[in-house]
Design a protein around this motif. Structure first.
Motif, short mmCIF file in Angstrom:
data_model
loop_
_atom_site.label_atom_id
_atom_site.label_comp_id
_atom_site.label_asym_id
_atom_site.label_seq_id
_atom_site.Cartn_x
_atom_site.Cartn_y
_atom_site.Cartn_z
N ASP A 384 0.83 -1.20 0.00
CA ASP A 384 0.00 0.00 0.00
C ASP A 384 0.87 1.26 0.00
O ASP A 384 0.63 2.22 -0.75
N LEU A 385 1.90 1.26 0.84
CA LEU A 385 2.78 2.42 0.95
C LEU A 385 3.75 2.54 -0.23
O LEU A 385 4.05 3.64 -0.69
N LYS A 386 4.22 1.40 -0.71
CA LYS A 386 5.19 1.43 -1.81
C LYS A 386 4.58 2.02 -3.07
O LYS A 386 5.24 2.75 -3.83
N ALA A 387 3.30 1.75 -3.29
CA ALA A 387 2.64 2.24 -4.51
C ALA A 387 2.54 3.76 -4.56
O ALA A 387 2.38 4.33 -5.64
N VAL A 388 2.62 4.41 -3.40
CA VAL A 388 2.47 5.88 -3.37
C VAL A 388 3.73 6.55 -2.83
O VAL A 388 3.70 7.71 -2.43
N ARG A 389 4.85 5.85 -2.86
CA ARG A 389 6.04 6.31 -2.18
C ARG A 389 6.59 7.63 -2.70
O ARG A 389 7.28 8.37 -1.99
N ASN A 390 6.30 7.96 -3.96
CA ASN A 390 6.87 9.18 -4.54
C ASN A 390 5.90 10.36 -4.56
O ASN A 390 6.28 11.45 -4.99
N ALA A 391 4.67 10.15 -4.10
CA ALA A 391 3.68 11.22 -4.17
C ALA A 391 4.13 12.44 -3.35
O ALA A 391 4.07 13.58 -3.82
N LYS A 392 4.57 12.21 -2.13
CA LYS A 392 5.00 13.31 -1.27
C LYS A 392 6.29 13.96 -1.77
O LYS A 392 6.35 15.20 -1.89
N PRO A 393 7.35 13.21 -2.12
CA PRO A 393 8.57 13.85 -2.62
C PRO A 393 8.34 14.64 -3.90
O PRO A 393 8.93 15.72 -4.09
N LEU A 394 7.51 14.13 -4.81
CA LEU A 394 7.24 14.86 -6.06
C LEU A 394 6.51 16.17 -5.77
O LEU A 394 6.81 17.21 -6.37
N TRP A 395 5.56 16.13 -4.87
CA TRP A 395 4.82 17.33 -4.48
C TRP A 395 5.77 18.35 -3.87
O TRP A 395 5.74 19.55 -4.19
N SER A 396 6.65 17.88 -2.99
CA SER A 396 7.59 18.78 -2.32
C SER A 396 8.59 19.39 -3.29
O SER A 396 8.95 20.57 -3.19
N LYS A 397 9.03 18.60 -4.26
CA LYS A 397 10.08 19.06 -5.18
C LYS A 397 9.55 19.97 -6.27
O LYS A 397 10.18 20.98 -6.62
N PHE A 398 8.37 19.66 -6.81
CA PHE A 398 7.87 20.38 -7.98
C PHE A 398 6.68 21.30 -7.70
O PHE A 398 6.19 21.97 -8.61
N GLY A 399 6.21 21.33 -6.45
CA GLY A 399 5.07 22.17 -6.14
C GLY A 399 3.76 21.45 -6.44
O GLY A 399 3.73 20.36 -7.01
N THR A 400 2.66 22.11 -6.09
CA THR A 400 1.36 21.46 -6.16
C THR A 400 0.96 21.08 -7.58
O THR A 400 0.62 19.93 -7.86
N THR A 401 1.02 22.03 -8.49
CA THR A 401 0.48 21.79 -9.83
C THR A 401 1.21 20.67 -10.56
O THR A 401 0.60 19.68 -10.99
N ILE A 402 2.52 20.81 -10.71
CA ILE A 402 3.31 19.81 -11.43
C ILE A 402 3.47 18.55 -10.57
O ILE A 402 3.39 17.42 -11.06
N GLY A 403 3.70 18.74 -9.28
CA GLY A 403 3.95 17.61 -8.39
C GLY A 403 2.78 16.64 -8.31
O GLY A 403 2.96 15.43 -8.33
N ILE A 404 1.55 17.19 -8.26
CA ILE A 404 0.37 16.32 -8.21
C ILE A 404 0.21 15.54 -9.51
O ILE A 404 -0.12 14.36 -9.53
N ALA A 405 0.45 16.22 -10.64
CA ALA A 405 0.34 15.54 -11.93
C ALA A 405 1.37 14.41 -12.05
O ALA A 405 1.04 13.29 -12.47
N LEU A 406 2.61 14.69 -11.65
CA LEU A 406 3.64 13.65 -11.70
C LEU A 406 3.33 12.52 -10.71
O LEU A 406 3.58 11.35 -10.99
#
Length: 557
Positions: A384-406
């Motif tokens: 469950d956790l592995k499938a979403v492991r990059n959601a938080k780092p991507l959001w933090s690195k690229f901001g809300t708009t791009i990070g959520i899409a990635l």
């Protein structure tokens, strides 16, 4: 000359569990189930720092019943308070004046709330507590675990907090030293940023080689709205306004029960701008037409706040230590994109219970439960956790708009390709405390005054959280270096403690005569959210347990 050691009463158990939340109670129930199946006796004690089970539980909450189905398959027949299945799932992006709905059809399947239930998690824990007590589990509300008992390099139980200490540390009438509760194994289920978990993680190096744990602050109000505004079973999540693109977070709104609406706001605590006030941003959120139109004319019933673990898969520490283990949010099993962790907390409690039962059955005690670590790594919790492991780092690195899409792309890849991600496994980098930047880099934020109908101040909010502490007791918020607090927290970072705290605990007060600023701690206001322990830029504030039973008394939260 040294003080004589405190003589404490001692009680022996097979298993001691610290925390009466979803993880701790699930562990206790599973242990009793296994003992009953084997025809054995097993003594279990659960310590709960709140005045009653559920008093300190705060969550949205939309619960995935996956773990409950495993633990108590006939939970519906037994009256579990999961009475409001999700019927409508809405996701919106808010702008300053309007909103755009995103079709959930294109979301990864794991984001669906189909089959989940809108609940008061506090009431679910009260029900779990009843099930546990009916099986013979001893639950002690109002007894915080203040320290661990360490002997021969292993944890052999906990010490409860003293009762009847005066603010200066002296003994009041009726003083009672804390008790020792000893067990063959001790399970730590304190929730996010628990004081004992923090100590044990450091003492045994459980986070070595892991990414730092990340957190958010979740603020919640419970409203009774006008019947025409109530849409039973509706779940709405938003992102965007009032937060800027570089500040992570979003809101939730859940309709259930008798015209009840849970409205909440989560702000990721890795925000850079020290002038941000999560509480004030929450109040601003409610003025948006998409939120205001539901709440107007309603009544605010309750308020609370709580830290949320957000580090996910790469931040989960080693789970076992000599003599016990971390379960639930003490280790951090929240699925951030889903804003869900109760199912994972319950399952890890069950997995630890199974490992403990097997160890006791084999005649073991006080050793390291390596089987629990292996069970977690092979469980659906880890997947469950592995499938979403990059959601938080991507959001933090690229901001809300791009990070959520990635993040959405990444979750689709994990879903379609069995856990593969084009980003691998990303790191978090800095702690939330280290993310805070000097105040001079940002412009002060002028928040509007509350209207007392839709928006409110902190003190009136704390009042309806039913928070209470005995005032004549030692301050449980420990500042290590008061000079550093003034020289850095105030003079470099602009005193963010007065803003990140959702309960008005911290104030910088200027002396009218000397012009000097003094740090004041209103400890009686504390709702036990732990944000100060997490976000103070110098890690100069340490949250410890107050006298038993103190803190909020959440009803229906």
């Amino acid at each position: 000359m040294t003080d004589a050691p405190i003589e404490r009463e001692s009680m022996e158990y097979d298993v001691v569990i610290v925390g009466g939340g979803p993880a701790g109670l699930s562990a206790a129930i599973r242990l009793k189930q296994l003992a009953d199946e084997a025809g054995q006796e097993l003594s279990i004690a659960v310590l709960e720092k709140g005045a009653e089970v559920g008093a300190h539980i705060l969550s949205g909450a939309v619960v995935d019943p996956k773990a409950l189905n495993e633990l108590i398959p006939d939970w519906a027949e037994k009256g579990a308070p999961l009475n409001d299945p999700v019927k409508t799932d809405i996701f919106e992006v808010l702008g300053a004046a309007g909103s755009i709905s995103l079709p959930t059809l294109f979301f990864p399947p794991l984001m669906s709330n189909h089959g989940c239930h809108i609940v008061s998690l506090g009431n679910v824990c009260r029900w779990l507590g009843e099930q546990a007590e009916a099986m013979g589990v001893e639950i002690y509300p109002g007894f915080p675990a203040a320290d661990v008992i360490e002997e021969d390099g292993a944890i052999k139980g906990v010490v409860t907090g003293d009762f009847g200490l005066a603010r200066d540390g002296g003994h009041k009438d009726g003083y009672q030293p804390g008790m020792e509760l000893r067990g063959k194994y001790t399970l730590i289920a304190e929730g996010a940023r628990g004081s004992l978990a923090k100590k044990l993680i450091g003492r045994y190096g459980l986070s070595e080689g892991k990414e730092p744990q990340k957190f958010g602050i979740g603020l919640k109000e419970l409203w009774r709205v006008k019947p025409e505004n109530h849409k039973p079973g509706m779940v709405k999540h938003t992102m965007g306004w009032p937060l800027d693109n570089s500040t992570g977070g979003g809101s939730f709104m859940y309709h259930y029960g008798d015209n009840l609406v849970s409205i909440g706001f989560v702000v990721h605590l890795n925000y850079k701008n020290p002038w941000i006030s999560p509480f004030e941003e929450f109040q601003r959120l409610k003025t948006h037409p998409a939120i205001r139109d539901v709440l107007e004319g309603g009544e605010r019933i309750s308020y609370g706040a709580r830290a949320i673990t957000e580090g996910g898969f790469q931040s989960v520490p080693k789970l076992a230590f000599p003599g016990g283990a971390l379960i639930g949010c003490s280790a951090g099993f929240v699925n951030v994109p889903r804003i869900k962790g109760s199912h994972n907390a319950m399952k890890t409690g069950m997995l630890a219970a199974e490992s403990v039962f097997a160890a006791i059955g084999a005649g073991r005690a006080h050793d390291e439960l390596a089987e629990y670590q292996t069970a977690y790594e092979n469980s659906w919790v880890a997947r469950d956790l592995k499938a979403v492991r990059n959601a938080k780092p991507l959001w933090s690195k690229f901001g809300t708009t791009i990070g959520i899409a990635l993040g959405g792309l990444d979750m689709w890849c994990n879903t379609l390709f069995g856990g593969w991600s084009p980003f691998g496994t990303m790191g978090h980098g800095k702690t939330d405390a280290e993310s805070t930047q000097p105040a001079e880099k940002f412009r002060k934020i002028d928040y509007p005054k509350p209207d007392g109908k839709l928006t409110f101040d902190r003190l009136s909010s704390v009042f309806i959280s039913n928070t209470n502490h005995e005032e004549d007791q030692p301050v449980h918020l420990k500042v290590a270096d008061m000079h550093l607090q003034k020289a850095s927290e105030l003079e470099v970072y602009g005193g963010p403690s007065a803003r990140y705290c959702p309960a008005g605990v911290y104030e910088w007060i200027k002396d009218e005569t000397t012009g000097e600023e003094r740090f004041q701690i209103n400890a009686q206001n504390c709702v036990h959210c732990k944000t100060c322990d997490i976000k103070d830029p110098n890690q100069n504030i340490n949250w410890t347990t107050p006298e038993g039973g103190g803190g909020p008394m959440y009803a229906g939260m």
